[in-house]
Design an enzyme around this catalytic site. Structure first.
Site, PDB file in Angstrom:
ATOM      1  N   TRP A  78      -8.806   8.898  -8.219  1.00  0.00           N
ATOM      2  CA  TRP A  78     -10.532   8.813  -9.255  1.00  0.00           C
ATOM      3  C   TRP A  78      -9.754   8.880 -10.668  1.00  0.00           C
ATOM      4  CZ3 TRP A  78     -14.779  10.535  -7.491  1.00  0.00           C
ATOM      5  CH2 TRP A  78     -15.477  10.515  -6.726  1.00  0.00           C
ATOM      6  N   TRP A  94     -15.529  12.585 -13.224  1.00  0.00           N
ATOM      7  CA  TRP A  94     -14.823  11.961 -11.915  1.00  0.00           C
ATOM      8  C   TRP A  94     -13.912  13.390 -10.924  1.00  0.00           C
ATOM      9  CZ3 TRP A  94      -9.247  13.459 -12.415  1.00  0.00           C
ATOM     10  CH2 TRP A  94      -8.878  13.363 -13.364  1.00  0.00           C
ATOM     11  N   GLU A 143       1.077  -1.557  -0.182  1.00  0.00           N
ATOM     12  CA  GLU A 143       0.042  -0.110   0.128  1.00  0.00           C
ATOM     13  C   GLU A 143       0.910   1.455   0.290  1.00  0.00           C
ATOM     14  OE1 GLU A 143      -3.183   0.122  -0.492  1.00  0.00           O
ATOM     15  OE2 GLU A 143      -2.799  -1.896  -0.715  1.00  0.00           O
ATOM     16  N   TRP A 158     -20.836  12.659 -20.184  1.00  0.00           N
ATOM     17  CA  TRP A 158     -21.039  12.760 -18.966  1.00  0.00           C
ATOM     18  C   TRP A 158     -23.049  13.504 -19.177  1.00  0.00           C
ATOM     19  CZ3 TRP A 158     -17.324  10.739 -16.292  1.00  0.00           C
ATOM     20  CH2 TRP A 158     -16.730  10.782 -16.642  1.00  0.00           C
ATOM     21  N   TRP A 200       1.727   1.304  -3.125  1.00  0.00           N
ATOM     22  CA  TRP A 200       0.517   2.352  -3.972  1.00  0.00           C
ATOM     23  C   TRP A 200       0.753   3.918  -3.875  1.00  0.00           C
ATOM     24  CZ3 TRP A 200      -3.039   1.084  -8.845  1.00  0.00           C
ATOM     25  CH2 TRP A 200      -3.054  -0.032  -8.185  1.00  0.00           C
ATOM     26  N   ASN A 210     -10.730   2.984   2.589  1.00  0.00           N
ATOM     27  CA  ASN A 210     -10.576   3.308   0.994  1.00  0.00           C
ATOM     28  C   ASN A 210     -11.598   2.543   0.667  1.00  0.00           C
ATOM     29  OD1 ASN A 210      -8.346   3.411  -1.070  1.00  0.00           O
ATOM     30  ND2 ASN A 210      -8.102   0.840  -0.929  1.00  0.00           N
TER      31      ASN A 210
HETATM   32  C1  LIG Z   1     -10.933   7.785  -4.932  1.00  0.00           C
HETATM   33  C2  LIG Z   1      -9.829   7.577  -4.079  1.00  0.00           C
HETATM   34  C3  LIG Z   1      -9.337   9.084  -3.382  1.00  0.00           C
HETATM   35  C4  LIG Z   1      -7.857   8.630  -3.060  1.00  0.00           C
HETATM   36  N1  LIG Z   1      -7.601  10.132  -1.964  1.00  0.00           N
HETATM   37  C5  LIG Z   1      -6.025  10.083  -1.008  1.00  0.00           C
HETATM   38  C6  LIG Z   1      -5.477  11.293  -0.851  1.00  0.00           C
HETATM   39  O1  LIG Z   1      -5.988  11.902  -1.179  1.00  0.00           O
HETATM   40  N2  LIG Z   1      -5.114  10.788   0.367  1.00  0.00           N
HETATM   41  C7  LIG Z   1      -4.494   9.784   0.511  1.00  0.00           C
HETATM   42  O2  LIG Z   1      -3.277   9.699   1.671  1.00  0.00           O
HETATM   43  N3  LIG Z   1      -5.069   8.569  -0.052  1.00  0.00           N
HETATM   44  C8  LIG Z   1      -6.023   8.348  -0.748  1.00  0.00           C
HETATM   45  N4  LIG Z   1      -6.062   7.397  -0.973  1.00  0.00           N
HETATM   46  C9  LIG Z   1      -6.084   6.219  -1.421  1.00  0.00           C
HETATM   47  C10 LIG Z   1      -6.404   5.373  -0.064  1.00  0.00           C
HETATM   48  O3  LIG Z   1      -7.498   5.739   0.075  1.00  0.00           O
HETATM   49  C11 LIG Z   1      -5.952   6.124   1.078  1.00  0.00           C
HETATM   50  O4  LIG Z   1      -4.760   6.350   1.913  1.00  0.00           O
HETATM   51  C12 LIG Z   1      -6.338   5.339   2.576  1.00  0.00           C
HETATM   52  O5  LIG Z   1      -7.718   5.000   2.892  1.00  0.00           O
HETATM   53  C13 LIG Z   1      -5.544   5.642   4.104  1.00  0.00           C
HETATM   54  O6  LIG Z   1      -6.089   5.241   5.177  1.00  0.00           O
HETATM   55  P1  LIG Z   1      -4.786   4.302   5.970  1.00  0.00           P
HETATM   56  O7  LIG Z   1      -3.769   5.129   6.347  1.00  0.00           O
HETATM   57  O8  LIG Z   1      -5.612   3.523   6.863  1.00  0.00           O
HETATM   58  O9  LIG Z   1      -3.947   3.399   4.699  1.00  0.00           O
HETATM   59  P2  LIG Z   1      -3.358   1.934   5.315  1.00  0.00           P
HETATM   60  O10 LIG Z   1      -4.190   1.035   4.805  1.00  0.00           O
HETATM   61  O11 LIG Z   1      -3.314   1.614   6.723  1.00  0.00           O
HETATM   62  O12 LIG Z   1      -2.662   2.307   3.881  1.00  0.00           O
HETATM   63  C14 LIG Z   1      -1.390   2.565   4.524  1.00  0.00           C
HETATM   64  C15 LIG Z   1      -0.714   4.182   3.800  1.00  0.00           C
HETATM   65  O13 LIG Z   1      -0.789   3.296   2.767  1.00  0.00           O
HETATM   66  C16 LIG Z   1      -1.407   4.356   1.246  1.00  0.00           C
HETATM   67  N5  LIG Z   1      -1.944   3.868   0.696  1.00  0.00           N
HETATM   68  C17 LIG Z   1      -2.619   3.318   1.502  1.00  0.00           C
HETATM   69  N6  LIG Z   1      -3.487   3.121  -0.447  1.00  0.00           N
HETATM   70  C18 LIG Z   1      -3.446   3.753  -1.529  1.00  0.00           C
HETATM   71  C19 LIG Z   1      -4.007   3.946  -2.102  1.00  0.00           C
HETATM   72  N7  LIG Z   1      -4.814   3.415  -3.271  1.00  0.00           N
HETATM   73  N8  LIG Z   1      -3.059   4.939  -3.087  1.00  0.00           N
HETATM   74  C20 LIG Z   1      -2.044   5.757  -2.537  1.00  0.00           C
HETATM   75  N9  LIG Z   1      -1.719   5.530  -1.492  1.00  0.00           N
HETATM   76  C21 LIG Z   1      -2.308   4.342  -0.553  1.00  0.00           C
HETATM   77  C22 LIG Z   1      -1.533   5.725   1.630  1.00  0.00           C
HETATM   78  O14 LIG Z   1      -0.239   6.678   2.484  1.00  0.00           O
HETATM   79  C23 LIG Z   1      -1.919   4.887   3.998  1.00  0.00           C
HETATM   80  O15 LIG Z   1      -1.724   5.830   4.980  1.00  0.00           O
HETATM   81  C24 LIG Z   1      -7.613   7.779  -2.263  1.00  0.00           C
HETATM   82  C25 LIG Z   1      -7.943   6.216  -2.624  1.00  0.00           C
HETATM   83  C26 LIG Z   1      -9.053   6.304  -3.703  1.00  0.00           C
HETATM   84  C27 LIG Z   1      -9.753   5.436  -4.102  1.00  0.00           C
END
Ligand SMILES: Cc1cc2nc3c(=O)[nH]c(=O)nc-3n(C[C@H](O)[C@H](O)[C@H](O)COP(=O)(O)OP(=O)(O)OC[C@H]3O[C@@H](n4cnc5c(N)ncnc54)[C@H](O)[C@@H]3O)c2cc1C
Length: 478
Positions: free
Chosen positions: A386, A363, A277, A308, A280, A345
């Site tokens: 997005w 979007w 993650e 759209w 990502w 997420n």
């Molecule tokens: C439409 C959409 C918009 C999003 N916008 C953001 C945003 O503005 N900022 C953001 O930090 N994340 C975003 N995410 C990714 C993800 O949803 C969040 O990082 C995650 O929910 C944060 O919760 P957590 O810290 O408990 O994640 P955990 O599951 O604990 O993951 C640990 C860390 O990994 C990173 N991470 C995890 N999943 C992703 C992912 N899919 N993409 C990028 N990094 C990831 C984050 O830094 C996160 O804190 C988005 C996802 C979607 C689908």
């Protein structure tokens, strides 16, 4: 006496902070300085992030005070303010850490030039990421587009340096410009909607450390199984802390590796899933490097011509924003976002898919709403997220994979706990109907006290026909 400025931006911590560490080694006087420059960031930072920033700066000041220093605050054009601070304090060097976002590179270049004009050097140190987003290349020498090959190749070579402890900080220079009080930066909203956020978060390095320890001490071992269930805290919630640099990515990496030693081998896969993650997040910055307009320009150019839906009065968009679409899982997510500044997420994907594919609204509207309301808003991750849900990104879910919010609810919120928490109007329904109240028999609705269309809306769109319309619009792209 040698003097340095540390220009703080997205690195709001003392431990394992390369700019502070370098300044503490090199200079006898150090001024840690944050300059609020809202006009230099694009797109503009949203209200929830500004709220976080306010509290994060307050926490950093406390941390710096404990280390024998303090945080200096200012606002205005970064070039002008930094030159002023350097001249008044007699600094010869300014240290900062890099932000891998297009506006920040422009800001750094302008500041370096302005400082050079008065004989002061700007030194920009890498931080914030495990990789250099500009340097990662595949065997053919081109940047990656897809996550899996990116991470496979990057992960094998990663060996992040061990985090460094907080440095002994030199005192402030004798002469400095008058710092501004935190309140003068105007980061908090005038109408105090933000008070509801505080019980959910502790911005700052101490809060970040607590989250990290709590996660590694409990949920991490089951992360792979539990991370998709929004009713239970199976993820780290480190995202806003990471965004503001309140914890270094290197220290998270090494803390995970240490946790690995303490956990049975069966749990190691969960830790790898968690590290992926973080991967990502790395690939998001790699994509942003390739496409500086990632927040508004689809990587798949065909989507610029997508048909759209017309929403002339913005009523569909507003219902989505307010969590009043009539689809409980979508509404639960949007209300969680509004109430806490964060959304799980799995639910981000569901609400995103609903906006783009069922409501068929651009979007970019979703991107902008998240930008304003997420405390963890991050240009790279949000833009990539997005584009991913919309099917127009580099590594996107194919457009025809449309999340069904009812099936998603039944699978990832099987007892309806998450929906009950955020959508109390439907809380009385049995779990068999909680994800689609419109399909519940009239007597089940009556028993639960739900009057559809009064207490809670009918669904804004029919899920089946709107899905078909979205697929037709996609096919028309050719
Ligand atoms: C439409 C959409 C918009 C999003 N916008 C953001 C945003 O503005 N900022 C953001 O930090 N994340 C975003 N995410 C990714 C993800 O949803 C969040 O990082 C995650 O929910 C944060 O919760 P957590 O810290 O408990 O994640 P955990 O599951 O604990 O993951 C640990 C860390 O990994 C990173 N991470 C995890 N999943 C992703 C992912 N899919 N993409 C990028 N990094 C990831 C984050 O830094 C996160 O804190 C988005 C996802 C979607 C689908």
């Amino acid at each position: 006496m040698s003097t340095a400025l540390v220009w703080l931006r997205r690195d709001l911590r003392v431990a394992d902070q390369p700019a502070l560490a370098r300044a503490a080694r090199a200079a006898e006087r150090v001024a840690p300085l944050y300059i609020h420059t809202p006009d230099e960031t694009w797109p503009r930072v949203g209200a929830a992030s500004l709220w976080w920033l306010h509290h994060s700066l307050a926490a950093l000041d406390t941390e710096l005070a404990a280390a024998g220093s303090r945080l200096c605050l200012d606002s205005g054009p970064s070039t002008e303010r930094l030159c002023h601070w350097a001249q008044v304090s007699d600094a010869t060097v300014v240290y900062c850490t890099a932000i891998a976002e297009p506006w920040a590179r422009q800001q750094e270049a302008a500041v370096a030039e302005a400082l050079a004009g008065i004989g002061v050097r700007l030194e920009v140190l890498p931080d914030g990421l495990l990789t250099d987003p500009s340097a990662v290349r595949n065997r053919g020498g081109t940047p990656y587009r897809a996550f899996t090959p990116f991470w496979r190749s990057v992960r094998a070579q990663l060996d992040p340096p061990r985090p460094t402890p907080p440095p002994a900080l030199p005192g402030l220079p004798e002469a400095i410009p008058e710092p501004q009080p935190l309140a003068a930066l105007g980061l908090l909203p005038r109408i105090r909607w933000d008070e509801k956020l505080l019980p959910h978060w502790q911005p700052g390095a101490a809060g970040a450390q607590q989250r990290l320890e709590a996660f590694l001490g409990s949920a991490a071992a089951d992360y792979a199984e539990r991370r998709d269930y929004p009713a239970h805290p199976g993820t780290s919630r480190l995202s806003p802390h990471l965004h503001f640099g309140e914890v270094s990515i290197r220290s998270i990496w090494h803390a995970v590796e240490e946790a690995r030693q303490a956990l049975p081998a069966a749990a190691h896969g969960a830790l790898d899933t968690f590290l992926a993650e973080l991967g990502w997040r790395e690939v998001a910055y790699h994509l942003l490097w390739q496409q500086p307009q990632l927040h508004e320009t689809p990587i798949d150019e065909r989507f610029s011509r997508f048909a759209w839906r017309e929403d002339p009065h913005g009523t569909l968009l507003e219902a989505w924003r307010r969590g009043a679409t009539g689809v409980p899982l979508v509404d639960a997510g949007m209300r969680e976002l509004w109430a806490t500044g964060w959304m799980h997420n799995r639910v981000r994907m569901v609400v995103g898919s609903f906006l783009v594919k069922n409501l068929r609204l651009p979007w970019q509207h979703g991107e902008a709403h998240f930008r304003d309301t997420l405390v963890d808003w991050d240009l790279a991750s949000n833009s990539m997220g997005w584009q991913w849900v919309s099917g127009c990104g580099a590594d996107a879910a194919p457009y025809f994979r449309i999340f069904n919010p009812v099936r998603q609810g039944e699978r990832f919120d099987p007892d309806g706990e998450y929906v009950r928490q955020w959508v109390p109007e439907v809380a009385g329904l049995p779990k068999s109907h909680i994800h689609q109240p419109w399909a519940a028999p009239a007597d089940a609705r009556a028993r639960s006290g739900l009057r559809l269309g009064y207490d809670y809306p009918e669904p804004l769109v029919d899920l089946t026909s709107s899905r078909k319309e979205a697929l037709a619009a996609f096919q028309a792209l050719g």
